[in-house]
Design a protein around this motif. Structure first.
Motif, PDB file in Angstrom:
ATOM      1  N   TYR A  37      60.276 -43.410   4.537  1.00  0.00           N
ATOM      2  CA  TYR A  37      60.560 -41.974   4.471  1.00  0.00           C
ATOM      3  C   TYR A  37      61.344 -41.578   3.223  1.00  0.00           C
ATOM      4  CZ  TYR A  37      58.929 -41.900   9.242  1.00  0.00           C
ATOM      5  OH  TYR A  37      58.158 -42.023  10.367  1.00  0.00           O
ATOM      6  N   GLU A  38      61.631 -42.542   2.375  1.00  0.00           N
ATOM      7  CA  GLU A  38      62.372 -42.178   1.153  1.00  0.00           C
ATOM      8  C   GLU A  38      61.538 -41.255   0.278  1.00  0.00           C
ATOM      9  OE1 GLU A  38      63.606 -45.636  -0.950  1.00  0.00           O
ATOM     10  OE2 GLU A  38      65.085 -46.095   0.633  1.00  0.00           O
ATOM     11  N   ASP A  39      62.226 -40.284  -0.355  1.00  0.00           N
ATOM     12  CA  ASP A  39      61.500 -39.377  -1.240  1.00  0.00           C
ATOM     13  C   ASP A  39      60.917 -40.163  -2.410  1.00  0.00           C
ATOM     14  OD1 ASP A  39      62.219 -37.403   0.417  1.00  0.00           O
ATOM     15  OD2 ASP A  39      63.895 -36.671  -0.798  1.00  0.00           O
ATOM     16  N   LYS A  40      59.622 -40.086  -2.515  1.00  0.00           N
ATOM     17  CA  LYS A  40      58.977 -40.834  -3.596  1.00  0.00           C
ATOM     18  C   LYS A  40      57.971 -39.884  -4.244  1.00  0.00           C
ATOM     19  CE  LYS A  40      56.052 -44.567  -3.509  1.00  0.00           C
ATOM     20  NZ  LYS A  40      55.372 -45.332  -2.512  1.00  0.00           N
ATOM     21  N   LEU A  41      58.118 -39.659  -5.504  1.00  0.00           N
ATOM     22  CA  LEU A  41      57.199 -38.753  -6.193  1.00  0.00           C
ATOM     23  C   LEU A  41      55.858 -39.434  -6.384  1.00  0.00           C
ATOM     24  CD1 LEU A  41      58.963 -36.820  -9.073  1.00  0.00           C
ATOM     25  CD2 LEU A  41      57.732 -35.897  -7.108  1.00  0.00           C
ATOM     26  N   LEU A  42      54.816 -38.718  -6.067  1.00  0.00           N
ATOM     27  CA  LEU A  42      53.483 -39.265  -6.314  1.00  0.00           C
ATOM     28  C   LEU A  42      53.178 -39.085  -7.780  1.00  0.00           C
ATOM     29  CD1 LEU A  42      51.674 -37.843  -3.170  1.00  0.00           C
ATOM     30  CD2 LEU A  42      52.353 -40.205  -3.580  1.00  0.00           C
ATOM     31  N   ASP A  43      52.319 -39.968  -8.283  1.00  0.00           N
ATOM     32  CA  ASP A  43      52.161 -39.914  -9.735  1.00  0.00           C
ATOM     33  C   ASP A  43      51.041 -38.979 -10.166  1.00  0.00           C
ATOM     34  OD1 ASP A  43      50.141 -41.369  -8.770  1.00  0.00           O
ATOM     35  OD2 ASP A  43      50.458 -43.142 -10.041  1.00  0.00           O
ATOM     36  N   HIS A  44      51.052 -37.771  -9.595  1.00  0.00           N
ATOM     37  CA  HIS A  44      50.160 -36.756 -10.155  1.00  0.00           C
ATOM     38  C   HIS A  44      50.902 -35.430 -10.202  1.00  0.00           C
ATOM     39  CE1 HIS A  44      48.714 -36.580  -5.775  1.00  0.00           C
ATOM     40  NE2 HIS A  44      49.568 -35.589  -5.958  1.00  0.00           N
ATOM     41  N   ALA A  45      50.430 -34.547 -11.045  1.00  0.00           N
ATOM     42  CA  ALA A  45      51.056 -33.230 -11.182  1.00  0.00           C
ATOM     43  C   ALA A  45      49.958 -32.229 -11.464  1.00  0.00           C
ATOM     44  CB  ALA A  45      52.056 -33.249 -12.326  1.00  0.00           C
ATOM     45  N   TYR A  46      49.996 -31.069 -10.716  1.00  0.00           N
ATOM     46  CA  TYR A  46      49.015 -30.021 -10.955  1.00  0.00           C
ATOM     47  C   TYR A  46      49.753 -28.833 -11.519  1.00  0.00           C
ATOM     48  CZ  TYR A  46      46.295 -33.013  -7.913  1.00  0.00           C
ATOM     49  OH  TYR A  46      45.662 -34.091  -7.346  1.00  0.00           O
ATOM     50  N   ASP A  47      49.399 -28.432 -12.710  1.00  0.00           N
ATOM     51  CA  ASP A  47      50.088 -27.321 -13.376  1.00  0.00           C
ATOM     52  C   ASP A  47      51.586 -27.484 -13.274  1.00  0.00           C
ATOM     53  OD1 ASP A  47      47.630 -26.288 -13.923  1.00  0.00           O
ATOM     54  OD2 ASP A  47      47.641 -24.920 -12.188  1.00  0.00           O
ATOM     55  N   GLY A  48      52.036 -28.664 -13.409  1.00  0.00           N
ATOM     56  CA  GLY A  48      53.467 -28.912 -13.390  1.00  0.00           C
ATOM     57  C   GLY A  48      54.058 -29.038 -12.008  1.00  0.00           C
ATOM     58  N   GLU A  63      54.695 -31.053  -8.810  1.00  0.00           N
ATOM     59  CA  GLU A  63      54.630 -32.450  -8.389  1.00  0.00           C
ATOM     60  C   GLU A  63      54.765 -32.538  -6.859  1.00  0.00           C
ATOM     61  OE1 GLU A  63      56.310 -35.214 -11.822  1.00  0.00           O
ATOM     62  OE2 GLU A  63      57.759 -33.706 -11.137  1.00  0.00           O
ATOM     63  N   GLU A  64      54.401 -33.664  -6.321  1.00  0.00           N
ATOM     64  CA  GLU A  64      54.370 -33.783  -4.866  1.00  0.00           C
ATOM     65  C   GLU A  64      55.086 -35.039  -4.417  1.00  0.00           C
ATOM     66  OE1 GLU A  64      50.953 -33.871  -1.360  1.00  0.00           O
ATOM     67  OE2 GLU A  64      50.409 -34.249  -3.448  1.00  0.00           O
ATOM     68  N   TYR A  65      55.907 -34.872  -3.390  1.00  0.00           N
ATOM     69  CA  TYR A  65      56.541 -36.041  -2.788  1.00  0.00           C
ATOM     70  C   TYR A  65      55.574 -36.684  -1.820  1.00  0.00           C
ATOM     71  CZ  TYR A  65      61.257 -34.991  -4.486  1.00  0.00           C
ATOM     72  OH  TYR A  65      62.337 -34.781  -5.260  1.00  0.00           O
ATOM     73  N   ASN A  66      55.733 -37.963  -1.620  1.00  0.00           N
ATOM     74  CA  ASN A  66      54.944 -38.641  -0.597  1.00  0.00           C
ATOM     75  C   ASN A  66      55.680 -38.489   0.738  1.00  0.00           C
ATOM     76  OD1 ASN A  66      53.256 -40.212   0.872  1.00  0.00           O
ATOM     77  ND2 ASN A  66      53.989 -42.169   0.063  1.00  0.00           N
ATOM     78  N   ASN A  67      55.161 -37.605   1.565  1.00  0.00           N
ATOM     79  CA  ASN A  67      55.814 -37.323   2.856  1.00  0.00           C
ATOM     80  C   ASN A  67      54.865 -37.640   3.998  1.00  0.00           C
ATOM     81  OD1 ASN A  67      58.420 -36.503   2.629  1.00  0.00           O
ATOM     82  ND2 ASN A  67      57.908 -34.368   2.191  1.00  0.00           N
ATOM     83  N   PRO A  68      54.633 -38.898   4.322  1.00  0.00           N
ATOM     84  CA  PRO A  68      53.657 -39.189   5.392  1.00  0.00           C
ATOM     85  C   PRO A  68      54.165 -38.694   6.744  1.00  0.00           C
ATOM     86  CG  PRO A  68      54.792 -41.191   4.718  1.00  0.00           C
ATOM     87  CD  PRO A  68      55.308 -40.099   3.832  1.00  0.00           C
ATOM     88  N   LEU A  69      53.212 -38.321   7.610  1.00  0.00           N
ATOM     89  CA  LEU A  69      53.589 -37.904   8.965  1.00  0.00           C
ATOM     90  C   LEU A  69      54.129 -39.121   9.704  1.00  0.00           C
ATOM     91  CD1 LEU A  69      50.393 -35.853   9.514  1.00  0.00           C
ATOM     92  CD2 LEU A  69      52.701 -34.914   9.765  1.00  0.00           C
ATOM     93  N   PRO A  70      55.037 -38.919  10.643  1.00  0.00           N
ATOM     94  CA  PRO A  70      55.560 -40.068  11.386  1.00  0.00           C
ATOM     95  C   PRO A  70      54.412 -40.767  12.117  1.00  0.00           C
ATOM     96  CG  PRO A  70      56.650 -38.019  12.047  1.00  0.00           C
ATOM     97  CD  PRO A  70      55.603 -37.650  11.065  1.00  0.00           C
ATOM     98  N   PRO A  71      54.436 -42.074  12.155  1.00  0.00           N
ATOM     99  CA  PRO A  71      53.314 -42.816  12.762  1.00  0.00           C
ATOM    100  C   PRO A  71      53.054 -42.407  14.211  1.00  0.00           C
ATOM    101  CG  PRO A  71      54.961 -44.306  11.843  1.00  0.00           C
ATOM    102  CD  PRO A  71      55.474 -42.942  11.623  1.00  0.00           C
ATOM    103  N   TRP A  72      54.109 -42.168  15.011  1.00  0.00           N
ATOM    104  CA  TRP A  72      53.867 -41.811  16.420  1.00  0.00           C
ATOM    105  C   TRP A  72      53.020 -40.546  16.519  1.00  0.00           C
ATOM    106  CZ3 TRP A  72      55.274 -37.019  18.020  1.00  0.00           C
ATOM    107  CH2 TRP A  72      56.274 -36.355  17.305  1.00  0.00           C
ATOM    108  N   TRP A  73      53.274 -39.619  15.573  1.00  0.00           N
ATOM    109  CA  TRP A  73      52.517 -38.359  15.575  1.00  0.00           C
ATOM    110  C   TRP A  73      51.058 -38.631  15.257  1.00  0.00           C
ATOM    111  CZ3 TRP A  73      49.282 -35.042  13.283  1.00  0.00           C
ATOM    112  CH2 TRP A  73      49.304 -33.705  13.702  1.00  0.00           C
ATOM    113  N   VAL A  74      50.838 -39.494  14.238  1.00  0.00           N
ATOM    114  CA  VAL A  74      49.468 -39.805  13.824  1.00  0.00           C
ATOM    115  C   VAL A  74      48.715 -40.500  14.959  1.00  0.00           C
ATOM    116  CG1 VAL A  74      48.045 -41.062  12.172  1.00  0.00           C
ATOM    117  CG2 VAL A  74      50.153 -39.965  11.416  1.00  0.00           C
ATOM    118  N   TYR A  75      49.390 -41.464  15.631  1.00  0.00           N
ATOM    119  CA  TYR A  75      48.722 -42.164  16.737  1.00  0.00           C
ATOM    120  C   TYR A  75      48.340 -41.182  17.844  1.00  0.00           C
ATOM    121  CZ  TYR A  75      50.427 -46.392  14.455  1.00  0.00           C
ATOM    122  OH  TYR A  75      50.682 -47.367  13.548  1.00  0.00           O
TER     123      TYR A  75
END
Ligand code: HEC
Length: 191
Positions: free
Chosen positions: A4-15, A17-29
């Motif tokens: 869950y650590e804030d990790k910037l994804l390595d792409h940028a659209y018009d400046g 940027e996006e953090y990698n914020n995955p949904l909690p696994p229990w929610w996905v299951y």
């Protein structure tokens, strides 16, 4: 919780940027399970038609009811009100029940002591449709719809009708106040 650590994804659209914020696994299951559940449900109830739908459940319940009460239904349907051969009921509890039924269903037209108003006086010896247990039970069961006397066999059981007829017979000669004048013919029980 490293994932869950804030990790910037390595792409940028018009400046942007996006953090990698995955949904909690229990929610996905849970989400995946509901989709699978939905698929199975649809297959079970609608495609393979194995499970009972609400119409099937209704039909089953009606059938169960009919099986359970088959003898009662047959007995009620088999009552011949036209050429009856009934016995006067003398059981106190039955007559008390009839008194209640009379108070609930009949007093509006026949008054509390059966002295008559819209409907005829039930305490004298004169009867439009004949006195005695057989005639009275028949009149109650089949009614005289064209004259305003209700057909009771659809809402009262045979035992209730016989108890009512016996209760009415027990009112004979009670001479309540303000009776409705006699209607019909003098009835005498053939012995
Ligand atoms: C809506 C009014 C009304 C109600 C309620 C009613 N009756 Fe009647 N009843 C009448 C009328 C009107 C007649 C007379 C029918 C005719 O003129 O042929 C009658 C006739 C009768 C007769 C035949 C009387 C005779 O002289 O032959 C009996 C017995 C009787 N009712 C019993 C009952 C009982 C028992 C109940 C309750 C379960 C009941 N009635 C409820 C209106 C009513």
């Amino acid at each position: 919780m490293a994932q869950y650590e804030d990790k910037l994804l390595d792409h940028a659209y018009d400046g942007i940027e996006e953090y990698n914020n995955p949904l909690p696994p229990w929610w996905v299951y849970l989400f995946v399970i509901t989709i699978i559940w939905g698929g199975l449900y649809m297959f079970y109830f609608h495609i393979a038609d194995v499970g009972p739908g609400s119409t099937d459940e209704y039909t089953t319940e009606v059938r169960d009811y009919q099986t359970k009460f088959a003898s009662t239904i047959a007995a009620e349907a088999g009552v011949n009100w036209n050429t009856p051969n009934f016995e006067i009921v003398s059981d106190k509890a039955q007559l008390a029940m009839a008194k209640d039924l009379f108070a609930k269903n009949c007093v509006a037209c026949h008054l509390a002591q059966g002295q008559g108003a819209i409907g005829p006086n039930l305490t004298d010896k004169y009867w439009i449709h004949g006195g005695g247990i057989n005639n009275i039970a028949k009149t109650i069961a089949l009614g005289v719809p064209e004259k305003g006397m209700i057909t009771w066999k659809n809402s009262l059981k045979k035992t209730e009708i016989l108890a009512l007829a016996s209760y009415i017979i027990s009112l004979q000669g009670t001479s309540p106040p303000n009776p409705k004048p006699p209607q019909g013919d003098l009835f005498e029980e053939k012995k």
